[in-house]
Design a protein around this motif. Structure first.
Motif, mmCIF file in Angstrom:
data_model
loop_
_atom_site.group_PDB
_atom_site.id
_atom_site.type_symbol
_atom_site.label_atom_id
_atom_site.label_comp_id
_atom_site.label_asym_id
_atom_site.label_seq_id
_atom_site.Cartn_x
_atom_site.Cartn_y
_atom_site.Cartn_z
ATOM 1 N N SER A 193 89.583 33.714 34.124
ATOM 2 C CA SER A 193 88.343 33.670 33.348
ATOM 3 C C SER A 193 88.555 32.993 31.995
ATOM 4 N N ASP A 194 89.837 32.803 31.619
ATOM 5 C CA ASP A 194 90.131 32.126 30.355
ATOM 6 C C ASP A 194 90.092 30.603 30.478
ATOM 7 N N TYR A 195 89.772 30.100 31.671
ATOM 8 C CA TYR A 195 89.721 28.647 31.850
ATOM 9 C C TYR A 195 88.774 28.024 30.835
ATOM 10 N N ARG A 196 89.216 26.965 30.223
ATOM 11 C CA ARG A 196 88.325 26.320 29.251
ATOM 12 C C ARG A 196 87.387 25.363 29.991
ATOM 13 N N GLU A 197 86.184 25.253 29.479
ATOM 14 C CA GLU A 197 85.177 24.338 30.035
ATOM 15 C C GLU A 197 85.435 22.942 29.496
ATOM 16 N N ILE A 198 85.291 21.955 30.335
ATOM 17 C CA ILE A 198 85.410 20.583 29.830
ATOM 18 C C ILE A 198 84.045 19.905 29.930
ATOM 19 N N THR A 199 83.848 18.944 29.061
ATOM 20 C CA THR A 199 82.579 18.218 29.033
ATOM 21 C C THR A 199 82.800 16.829 29.611
ATOM 22 N N PRO A 200 81.949 16.388 30.532
ATOM 23 C CA PRO A 200 82.113 15.030 31.072
ATOM 24 C C PRO A 200 82.006 13.996 29.954
ATOM 25 N N SER A 201 82.761 12.925 30.084
ATOM 26 C CA SER A 201 82.719 11.879 29.058
ATOM 27 C C SER A 201 81.342 11.216 29.062
ATOM 28 N N PRO A 202 80.941 10.608 27.928
ATOM 29 C CA PRO A 202 79.615 9.983 27.865
ATOM 30 C C PRO A 202 79.428 8.858 28.889
ATOM 31 N N MET A 203 80.546 8.272 29.320
ATOM 32 C CA MET A 203 80.474 7.152 30.276
ATOM 33 C C MET A 203 80.278 7.636 31.719
ATOM 34 N N PHE A 204 80.469 8.920 31.940
ATOM 35 C CA PHE A 204 80.500 9.413 33.319
ATOM 36 C C PHE A 204 79.204 9.129 34.073
#
Lengths: 188, 131
Positions: free
Chosen positions: B11-22
């Motif tokens: 549950s400690d997994y960090r969330e990542i944000t898709p790059s703007p180019m995705f």
């Protein structure tokens, strides 16, 4: 996220308006990239995998029969893509130096300790057999929802429960072997 | 460490944000896919007469072969009882090399169907989509 928006966009795409697919990507890019990241633990690769999942979804959009939510179908498509990619990554042994580095890290540098712990956990997950890796990844991604995990994998819930139990036990033993204990870290 | 600790680690997994180019990259690949020509379907409508002809030719070829073997076994005497009209057709077919034509068509058909099966097999592996 509105299911009606998804359905409307799908209808538009099927009618020939490709730009409507952008709405679907915009709404689901974050979950799909994060799911891919949990499978491969590599940020760059997770975007490549998510891109392939979206492309696969586009190709087979007509196969969505609307019996389930679009998101359920999309996750099943993505899971299939990620599973095939995951199976291409062989389970690997954790190098001894990584274990040593973890145990020898400065106990006062908590940030470094967290990073070491994350890396070691990731390595332990990658070292699991694929059938346990995928069920663990999906179970936690879906917020401990066994039914959603079963739907994504296309297997019975009983199978998910069995693999989950076995996978968690295997992972716990490996993490203990690596000297990782969240409780111990909290005390230190 | 308990299984609850394993739960906590996950549950400690960090969330990542898709790059703007995705988004742009995905849409580029979708547009390329949309512009690509669909795979050619096998032209059954046009191939059917040829396949029927091949089947007839194969039948004739087998008939001629059996007749020749029987003729050889009987030391020059044809003993097979066949309608005279069919024997005439067989003679004409044999003279025109129908056996070779039939063989060629059969070999082509078999190789085409094997190639189609192989392609479908790899497509099924690549497009492992749930129903």
């Amino acid at each position: 996220v509105s299911a009606a928006d998804d359905e409307a966009d799908v209808e538009r795409v099927l009618a020939g308006d490709i730009s409507a697919f952008e709405g679907l990507v915009r709404r689901w890019q974050r979950p799909l990239v994060n799911l891919a990241y949990r499978f491969c633990l590599d940020r760059g690769r997770s975007e490549e995998m998510a891109q392939e999942a979206f492309l696969r979804a586009y190709r087979s959009l007509r196969q969505w029969r609307k019996e389930a939510a679009f998101s359920t179908w999309l996750f099943a498509v993505a899971t299939n893509v990620y599973r095939s990619k995951l199976r291409a990554i062989p389970a690997r042994m954790v190098p001894l130096e990584e274990v040593t580095q973890l145990k020898d890290s400065d106990p006062f540098d908590s940030r470094l300790e967290d990073e070491d712990r994350d890396r070691a956990v990731h390595n332990a997950v990658l070292a699991l057999p694929a059938r346990y890796r995928e069920v663990l990844v999906l179970f936690y991604f879906h917020g401990l929802d066994i039914a959603a995990t079963a739907r994504s994998l296309g297997v019975p819930e009983g199978t998910v429960k069995a693999r989950l139990s076995r996978g968690k036990e295997t992972l716990r033993n490996r993490l203990v072997g690596l000297g990782i204990s969240p409780l111990a870290q909290k005390e230190s | 460490m308990t299984l609850d600790d394993v739960d906590r680690l996950f549950s400690d997994y960090r969330e990542i944000t898709p790059s703007p180019m995705f988004l742009g990259r995905v849409m580029d690949s979708v547009r390329r896919e949309a512009q690509a020509l669909p795979p050619l379907a096998f032209p059954w409508k046009w191939a059917l007469p040829g396949l029927v002809g091949a089947a007839i030719a194969a039948f004739l070829f087998v008939g001629v072969t059996v007749q020749l073997i029987a003729k050889g076994a009987a030391d020059g005497q044809v003993t097979l009882s066949m309608p005279s009209g069919l024997i005439g057709i067989l003679d004409a077919a044999r003279a025109g090399g129908a056996g070779w034509v039939a063989t060629g068509i059969i070999v082509s058909f078999v190789s085409a169907s094997v190639a189609t099966r192989i392609v479908k097999h790899f497509q099924a592996i690549t497009n492992n989509i749930p129903d």
